[in-house]
Write an enzyme that holds these catalytic residues in place. Structure first.
Site, PDB file in Angstrom:
ATOM      1  N   ALA A 132       0.527  -1.318   0.060  1.00  0.00           N
ATOM      2  CA  ALA A 132      -0.197  -0.123  -0.004  1.00  0.00           C
ATOM      3  C   ALA A 132       1.047   1.318  -0.480  1.00  0.00           C
ATOM      4  O   ALA A 132       2.179   1.263   0.693  1.00  0.00           O
ATOM      5  CB  ALA A 132      -0.661   0.280   0.921  1.00  0.00           C
ATOM      6  N   PRO A 133       0.230   2.319  -0.944  1.00  0.00           N
ATOM      7  CA  PRO A 133      -1.084   2.323  -1.103  1.00  0.00           C
ATOM      8  C   PRO A 133      -0.713   2.238  -2.782  1.00  0.00           C
ATOM      9  O   PRO A 133      -2.607   2.212  -3.501  1.00  0.00           O
ATOM     10  CB  PRO A 133      -1.166   4.039  -1.165  1.00  0.00           C
ATOM     11  CG  PRO A 133       0.330   4.548  -1.322  1.00  0.00           C
ATOM     12  CD  PRO A 133       1.222   3.824  -0.871  1.00  0.00           C
ATOM     13  N   GLY A 134       0.191   1.439  -3.650  1.00  0.00           N
ATOM     14  CA  GLY A 134      -0.130   0.784  -5.016  1.00  0.00           C
ATOM     15  C   GLY A 134       0.994   1.603  -5.854  1.00  0.00           C
ATOM     16  O   GLY A 134       0.836   1.303  -6.776  1.00  0.00           O
ATOM     17  N   GLY A 135       1.790   2.526  -5.491  1.00  0.00           N
ATOM     18  CA  GLY A 135       2.511   3.142  -6.294  1.00  0.00           C
ATOM     19  C   GLY A 135       3.811   2.010  -7.015  1.00  0.00           C
ATOM     20  O   GLY A 135       3.540   2.171  -8.756  1.00  0.00           O
ATOM     21  N   LYS A 136       4.611   0.640  -6.048  1.00  0.00           N
ATOM     22  CA  LYS A 136       4.800  -0.291  -7.163  1.00  0.00           C
ATOM     23  C   LYS A 136       4.047  -1.203  -7.353  1.00  0.00           C
ATOM     24  O   LYS A 136       4.535  -2.113  -7.991  1.00  0.00           O
ATOM     25  CB  LYS A 136       6.246  -0.156  -6.001  1.00  0.00           C
ATOM     26  CG  LYS A 136       7.136   0.960  -5.653  1.00  0.00           C
ATOM     27  CD  LYS A 136       8.395   0.316  -4.189  1.00  0.00           C
ATOM     28  CE  LYS A 136       8.343   1.342  -3.701  1.00  0.00           C
ATOM     29  NZ  LYS A 136       7.554   3.306  -2.882  1.00  0.00           N
ATOM     30  N   ARG A 143      -5.660   0.740   4.529  1.00  0.00           N
ATOM     31  CA  ARG A 143      -4.488   0.493   3.650  1.00  0.00           C
ATOM     32  C   ARG A 143      -4.422  -0.202   1.984  1.00  0.00           C
ATOM     33  O   ARG A 143      -4.470  -0.132   1.099  1.00  0.00           O
ATOM     34  CB  ARG A 143      -3.458   0.536   4.061  1.00  0.00           C
ATOM     35  CG  ARG A 143      -3.032   1.659   4.886  1.00  0.00           C
ATOM     36  CD  ARG A 143      -1.123   1.428   6.310  1.00  0.00           C
ATOM     37  NE  ARG A 143      -0.397   1.021   4.663  1.00  0.00           N
ATOM     38  CZ  ARG A 143       0.130   2.111   3.884  1.00  0.00           C
ATOM     39  NH1 ARG A 143      -0.129   3.604   4.586  1.00  0.00           N
ATOM     40  NH2 ARG A 143       1.346   1.462   3.404  1.00  0.00           N
ATOM     41  N   ASP A 166       9.205  -2.747   0.174  1.00  0.00           N
ATOM     42  CA  ASP A 166       9.385  -1.414   0.410  1.00  0.00           C
ATOM     43  C   ASP A 166       8.823  -2.104   2.439  1.00  0.00           C
ATOM     44  O   ASP A 166       7.984  -1.356   2.036  1.00  0.00           O
ATOM     45  CB  ASP A 166       8.665  -0.753  -0.355  1.00  0.00           C
ATOM     46  CG  ASP A 166       8.674   0.431  -0.370  1.00  0.00           C
ATOM     47  OD1 ASP A 166      10.016   1.323  -0.115  1.00  0.00           O
ATOM     48  OD2 ASP A 166       7.974   1.269  -0.255  1.00  0.00           O
ATOM     49  N   CYS A 181      12.614   4.379   2.662  1.00  0.00           N
ATOM     50  CA  CYS A 181      13.144   5.988   2.897  1.00  0.00           C
ATOM     51  C   CYS A 181      13.556   6.303   4.025  1.00  0.00           C
ATOM     52  O   CYS A 181      13.668   7.533   4.626  1.00  0.00           O
ATOM     53  CB  CYS A 181      11.664   6.205   1.986  1.00  0.00           C
ATOM     54  SG  CYS A 181      10.162   6.661   3.481  1.00  0.00           S
TER      55      CYS A 181
END
Length: 476
Positions: free
Chosen positions: A112-116, A139, A179, A232
């Site tokens: 989540a949220p789904g970018g990758k 999420r 991630d 990050c």
């Protein structure tokens, strides 16, 4: 000037040496914003022609672009058509660096949220399987929405702890992305509220969690498969130390060198990983390391045994399914698919209109399962494959997800408006719209498109297009 904790600043001074002052100055700069286009729907060249603002490519991914300050791409109908995902530029790197090809089985463990996940799903091209997981149910729901907007067919969205997934799958995936949750040091400039969280739960809190998640991820990776670990944060404890700990705990894993690009730095001790800093690139802080699971005969034998066992369970379920009569929902779904769609639209999902083994019925909802889906998996699924639609009374209504997964030429009747046509925004708000006077339409289901990109359903009444855009997707 943003107030940063003294202990964090001391760590950064040790980490960056002569670049520390330049980095510190960058902390008061404006965060970069970006979007990543859906390369399965449009090319970079096409996007650069149709973009509503000047385009500036992100160097480390072929389909990433910076958003000029002041622009609001989430308010543009191109966003609702699933043509792009709004994503911080540095966060585009992990999915771009993971080795994924069509037909692979891929796990995004903290998705989540789904970018990758949306990028991984696009790169699979409708083949293989994408499992996107997040332990938070709320999420995971947002994750599902983003995957549906991108028209990803071959997906499973789960909400499980990594240990439960590893016990279920074993060494199943060709590629795994982790991630990981982290202290967020690389995002302090973008979200200063994370500083308070860092003071409460810093690297010492997250490092053990990261090692636990990675250990479970290794259990799910096939021999020869790739694992991408990213955070990050700048913290050595969460980055290189966790990486080294994993290599000690899992001797079957080896570091696979990542090619540096302009502005990136290697690991603290020269490891062939990627470190991103805001004073060197237009983006926030990020860390990425790629690992590979060595080939091993014993592990391969274990995998073959598990595959055979899964196959036997699947055969048993198939034989059981053939004895059952099709439910009303399923019959209506098959009739809809036969009459209205070109089956080639879902050719990677469906081999024939009566392939009931690929359909899953839950109440009145009909799903089309990915080819690699195993019905014996006992997990908390938010979605298994494509939701084709639902039976409502005596009629069948196709889903919003089905609309987003189609090509316009694959449906029997479509209507298309230009991006600047006011009817597009009215449709996205849930209003009734009217086709052009010379439109040749018959009564019934109509795929509504913005130019050649589907955005949802309507039912033509003979004069108007009765809005069937999903109420949960409507804009205000």
């Amino acid at each position: 000037m943003m107030k940063l904790p003294d202990s964090f600043l001391q760590e950064m001074r040790t980490l960056l040496g002569g670049e520390y002052d330049v980095w510190l100055s960058s902390c008061d700069g404006r965060p970069a914003q970006g979007l990543r286009i859906h390369s399965g729907k449009l090319s970079a060249g096409r996007w650069e022609q149709m973009a509503p603002f000047p385009v500036d490519p992100v160097p480390w991914t072929p389909n990433g672009y910076y958003i000029p300050e002041g622009e609001r791409p989430s308010k543009d109908p191109r966003y609702d058509a699933g043509l792009y995902y709004i994503q911080e530029p540095s966060a585009m790197a992990p999915a771009a660096l993971l080795c994924v090809k069509p037909g692979d089985r891929v796990l995004d463990l903290c998705a989540a949220p789904g970018g990758k996940s949306t990028e991984l799903g696009v790169r699979l091209g409708g083949e293989g399987l994408l499992v996107s997981n997040d332990i938070s149910h709320s999420r995971a729901r947002a994750l599902l929405r983003n995957l549906e907007r991108f028209g990803i067919l071959n997906l499973c969205v789960t909400c499980e702890e990594p240990e439960k997934l590893a016990d279920t799958f074993g060494p199943y995936f060709d590629a795994v992305l982790v991630d990981a949750p982290c202290s967020g040091e690389g995002m302090f400039r973008k979200d200063p509220g994370l500083i308070k969280s860092w003071l409460e739960r810093g690297p010492e809190y997250y490092a053990p969690i990261q090692r636990r998640i990675l250990t479970e991820a290794v259990r799910m990776l096939k021999p020869g498969g790739f694992l991408l670990y990213s955070t990050c944060t700048f913290s050595r404890m969460e980055d290189e130390d966790v990486l080294h700990g994993l290599l000690e705990d899992c001797p079957e894993m080896e570091l696979s060198p990542l090619e540096p690009f302009a502005g990136s730095l290697p690991g603290i001790d020269g490891e062939p990983v990627i470190r991103l800093f805001p004073h060197r690139i237009r983006g926030e802080g990020h860390f990425a390391a790629l690992l590979r699971k060595r080939e091993g005969a014993e592990t391969q034998e274990e995998e073959r045994a598990q595959k055979e066992e899964r196959g036997q369970r699947a055969d048993s379920l198939r034989r059981r399914g053939r004895k059952e009569e099709a439910s009303g929902a399923e019959r209506e779904a098959i009739r809809f698919l036969e009459q209205e769609t070109d089956f080639l639209a879902w050719e990677s999902m469906l081999t024939s209109p009566y392939d009931r083994n690929r359909m899953r019925i839950q109440g009145d909802q009909v799903y089309l399962l990915p080819e690699d889906f195993d019905r014996s998996w006992k997990l908390r699924f938010l979605r298994t494959g494509l939701l084709i639609g639902s039976r409502k009374g005596k009629r069948f209504e196709p889903s919003q997800a089905a609309a987003m997964s189609l090509r316009p030429e694959a449906f029997s009747q479509t209507v298309s408006f230009s991006c600047s046509d006011e009817r597009v925004l009215r449709y996205l708000k849930g209003e009734t719209v009217f086709p052009d006077a010379d439109a040749r339409l018959k009564k019934g289901w109509t795929l509504v498109c913005m130019e050649e990109f589907p955005i949802g359903w309507a039912k033509y009444t003979g004069t108007a297009l009765k809005n069937k855009f999903d109420a949960g997707w409507r804009i205000q």
